[in-house]
Design a protein around this motif. Structure first.
Motif, PDB file in Angstrom:
ATOM      1  N   LEU A  42      45.092  35.209  31.838  1.00 45.66           N
ATOM      2  CA  LEU A  42      45.429  36.042  32.986  1.00 45.66           C
ATOM      3  C   LEU A  42      46.807  35.665  33.515  1.00 45.66           C
ATOM      4  O   LEU A  42      47.631  36.535  33.825  1.00 45.66           O
ATOM      5  N   ALA A  43      47.060  34.363  33.618  1.00 44.91           N
ATOM      6  CA  ALA A  43      48.352  33.896  34.108  1.00 44.91           C
ATOM      7  C   ALA A  43      49.487  34.294  33.168  1.00 44.91           C
ATOM      8  O   ALA A  43      50.591  34.635  33.616  1.00 44.91           O
ATOM      9  N   VAL A 102      47.116  44.788  37.763  1.00 45.37           N
ATOM     10  CA  VAL A 102      48.452  44.715  37.162  1.00 45.37           C
ATOM     11  C   VAL A 102      49.361  43.748  37.930  1.00 45.37           C
ATOM     12  O   VAL A 102      50.531  43.605  37.578  1.00 45.37           O
ATOM     13  N   ALA A 103      48.810  43.116  38.959  1.00 43.28           N
ATOM     14  CA  ALA A 103      49.601  42.176  39.753  1.00 43.28           C
ATOM     15  C   ALA A 103      48.675  41.104  40.325  1.00 43.28           C
ATOM     16  O   ALA A 103      47.486  41.358  40.549  1.00 43.28           O
ATOM     17  N   PRO A 104      49.198  39.912  40.552  1.00 40.94           N
ATOM     18  CA  PRO A 104      48.351  38.840  41.090  1.00 40.94           C
ATOM     19  C   PRO A 104      47.671  39.191  42.411  1.00 40.94           C
ATOM     20  O   PRO A 104      46.521  38.808  42.645  1.00 40.94           O
ATOM     21  N   TRP A 105      48.377  39.927  43.295  1.00 40.09           N
ATOM     22  CA  TRP A 105      47.785  40.235  44.594  1.00 40.09           C
ATOM     23  C   TRP A 105      46.517  41.078  44.446  1.00 40.09           C
ATOM     24  O   TRP A 105      45.609  40.991  45.279  1.00 40.09           O
ATOM     25  N   MET A 106      46.445  41.879  43.373  1.00 41.96           N
ATOM     26  CA  MET A 106      45.247  42.688  43.146  1.00 41.96           C
ATOM     27  C   MET A 106      44.046  41.807  42.803  1.00 41.96           C
ATOM     28  O   MET A 106      42.921  42.049  43.264  1.00 41.96           O
ATOM     29  N   ILE A 107      44.280  40.780  41.995  1.00 40.51           N
ATOM     30  CA  ILE A 107      43.194  39.838  41.669  1.00 40.51           C
ATOM     31  C   ILE A 107      42.732  39.125  42.936  1.00 40.51           C
ATOM     32  O   ILE A 107      41.526  38.984  43.193  1.00 40.51           O
ATOM     33  N   TRP A 170      41.038  39.244  29.227  1.00 38.80           N
ATOM     34  CA  TRP A 170      40.587  38.526  30.415  1.00 38.80           C
ATOM     35  C   TRP A 170      39.832  39.417  31.398  1.00 38.80           C
ATOM     36  O   TRP A 170      38.964  38.956  32.132  1.00 38.80           O
ATOM     37  N   GLY A 171      40.144  40.706  31.432  1.00 43.48           N
ATOM     38  CA  GLY A 171      39.472  41.606  32.363  1.00 43.48           C
ATOM     39  C   GLY A 171      37.991  41.782  32.077  1.00 43.48           C
ATOM     40  O   GLY A 171      37.229  42.205  32.958  1.00 43.48           O
ATOM     41  N   SER A 172      37.571  41.442  30.861  1.00 44.81           N
ATOM     42  CA  SER A 172      36.155  41.620  30.512  1.00 44.81           C
ATOM     43  C   SER A 172      35.243  40.713  31.331  1.00 44.81           C
ATOM     44  O   SER A 172      34.063  41.032  31.513  1.00 44.81           O
ATOM     45  N   VAL A 173      35.767  39.576  31.842  1.00 47.81           N
ATOM     46  CA  VAL A 173      34.920  38.691  32.645  1.00 47.81           C
ATOM     47  C   VAL A 173      34.548  39.347  33.971  1.00 47.81           C
ATOM     48  O   VAL A 173      33.545  38.992  34.601  1.00 47.81           O
ATOM     49  N   PHE A 174      35.352  40.313  34.409  1.00 43.73           N
ATOM     50  CA  PHE A 174      35.017  41.059  35.631  1.00 43.73           C
ATOM     51  C   PHE A 174      34.113  42.250  35.320  1.00 43.73           C
ATOM     52  O   PHE A 174      33.205  42.567  36.093  1.00 43.73           O
TER      53      PHE A 174
END
Length: 497
Positions: A42-43, A102-107, A170-174
């Motif tokens: 993710l990073a 698409v940006a850290p703030w969204m996570i 990485w998005g699959s974990v969500f």
């Protein structure tokens, strides 16, 4: 107000209802730690700053701890089933957005929303278990099954996360949370009973804000002290958080419909149970950090091998969470809890005498099996004791109150035992190597950077000394817990039987 008989009648099959309540808890447990597995990839994709990376990892736990008391009361007021349905839908939507961020703030934002939703689902679910299973022994067994799912989620999170990240992205974990929460939204109206307070009163927004700010500041301070050591900023945050906490407590005493019914603590044995929950969480949370470092740092095991040595303690906790309620049908609960506390004390005593070399792994496994097994068997009884002593229209608030004490106990344990262990580490390292810079993490890094086998050996022995000291401190804390639990045997024997 819905009666217990009406509750059972409206629930077609209590076992189906329990299964539906347990599924989201499994997912919430997985989400607590699964991001650790996905974080490197993710990073690499989103390029967060160090601060953003820290918030992505920690914000979920912060929001769970900070909002649980408030959301438990909200469930009592608007209806626990309704709250579960709404928050399951919110959790699913936030998970889907997080997967395609698409940006850290969204996570950070979506993880914060997921934390609030998770904080609402857990106390509402535990309060409903008491309504679905009005018999105390059946309620404890149901609570044990519920905790099995939660603990199972914690155990399998690294494996599930590793498989998903390895084969997808990485998005699959969500995304794995979406179908579970959608199922909850669709099935809950048919399967779960509804319950709400008859005269809940207006929600007090100021109390909710004070509670959230107080807990977030204290938890932030504890985490900062663990990660970066003592400094003026975490100490100031802790001071402000405690001051806001005092204001919150005083406000609850003046309100006709408080956010938290502090009168619950005046009920026979409840304050004692809350202290036991807090102290056992403290010693379990604090020693867990030492166990992880011992396996990979003191013993030099590879991550996978270290994970295998952790399996016995997870299996012990899951088995005990079901064995305890089974014994509760045959023995007084107070005696079972007292026996569990004895087992935990014996486990910490073993951790305090771990020998050097490979034999230390066997002693470690034995100690952690006793501590996690004792905790797993006692926890359903302790939680049920708090919830059952609360009025039915405040059960959700009571569940969230007890769970928050557990969360704060874990964070407090990391600071208290971590600080004690670090002091012992530095004292041993000074006597062995003539210097004591930083923590054992710094010492291990220095030894690796210098390729200094002698320093590495000193650091490992000093860390073992710190581990032993933290474990001995845990034994002393458990002595207090033993006094409290054995006192319950003499104070409330008739009630337990």
């Amino acid at each position: 107000m819905t009666s217990a008989v009406e509750t059972i009648r409206r629930t077609r099959d209590p076992r189906v209802a329990l299964a539906l309540l347990a599924l989201p808890s499994l997912l919430i447990a997985i989400d607590i730690s699964v991001l650790n597995i996905a974080l490197p990839r993710l990073a690499a994709d989103l390029s967060p700053s160090p601060t953003e990376l820290l918030w992505m990892n920690d914000i979920y736990g912060f929001m769970v701890g900070g909002t649980m008391v408030t959301m438990g009361t909200v469930g009592d007021r608007i209806g626990r089933r309704k709250l579960i349905i709404v928050c399951a839908a919110v959790f699913a939507l936030a998970s889907a957005i997080a997967a395609f961020s698409v940006a850290p703030w969204m996570i950070i934002a979506t993880r914060a929303v997921m934390g609030v939703a998770g904080a609402a689902i857990m106390p509402a679910s535990m309060a409903l278990i008491g309504r679905i299973y009005p018999d105390p022994k059946a309620s404890v067994s149901a609570m044990g099954a519920y905790m099995t799912c939660f603990l199972g989620g914690m155990a399998v999170a690294p494996l599930i996360g590793g498989v998903l990240v390895e084969h997808w992205w990485w998005g699959s974990v969500f995304l794995m949370g979406v179908p579970v929460m959608v199922l909850t939204v669709l099935a809950a109206p048919r399967v779960l009973p509804e319950f709400r307070a008859e005269n809940p009163g207006r929600p007090d927004v100021r109390s909710a804000a004070l509670c959230l700010a107080s807990i977030l500041l204290v938890v932030y301070a504890l985490k900062a002290i663990v990660n970066d050591g003592w400094g003026w900023m975490p100490v100031a945050a802790a001071g402000v958080g405690l001051a806001l906490g005092v204001m919150f407590v005083r406000r609850q005493g003046r309100l006709e419909h408080p956010l938290v019914d502090l009168g619950l603590l005046r009920r026979t044995g409840v304050s004692r149970t809350m202290v036991v929950l807090l102290l056992t969480a403290l010693v379990m949370g604090g020693t867990s950090m030492f166990v992880a470092f011992y396996l990979q740092s003191a013993q030099g095991l590879a991550p996978l091998t270290a994970a295998l040595w952790l399996l016995p303690q997870m299996i012990s906790m899951i088995v005990a969470a079901n064995l305890g309620p089974w014994l509760g049908r045959r023995l007084p609960p107070a005696r079972i809890v007292a026996a569990c506390m004895v087992l935990m004390t014996a486990g910490f005593a073993l951790l305090a005498v771990i020998p050097d070399g490979p034999s230390g792994l066997v002693v470690l496994a034995g100690g952690t099996v006793l501590t996690t097994g004792g905790c797993g068997a006692a926890f359903p009884f302790l939680m049920n004791d708090v919830i059952s002593h609360a009025p039915q229209d405040r059960a959700g608030s009571a569940a969230s109150f007890a769970q928050t004490a557990n969360e704060i106990g874990i964070a407090l344990g990391l600071v208290v035992l971590g600080s004690i262990g670090t002091l012992a580490y530095r004292a041993r390292l000074t006597s062995d190597a003539g210097h004591a810079d930083g923590s054992w993490v710094d010492g291990l890094k220095q030894a690796a950077d210098r390729d200094d086998a002698g320093l590495l050996d000193h650091v490992r022995h000093a860390f073992a000394s710190g581990f032993h000291t933290a474990a001995l401190t845990s034994v002393a804390i458990m002595a207090v817990v033993l006094v409290l639990t054995f006192r319950a045997l003499t104070v409330r024997p008739s009630k337990q039987e």
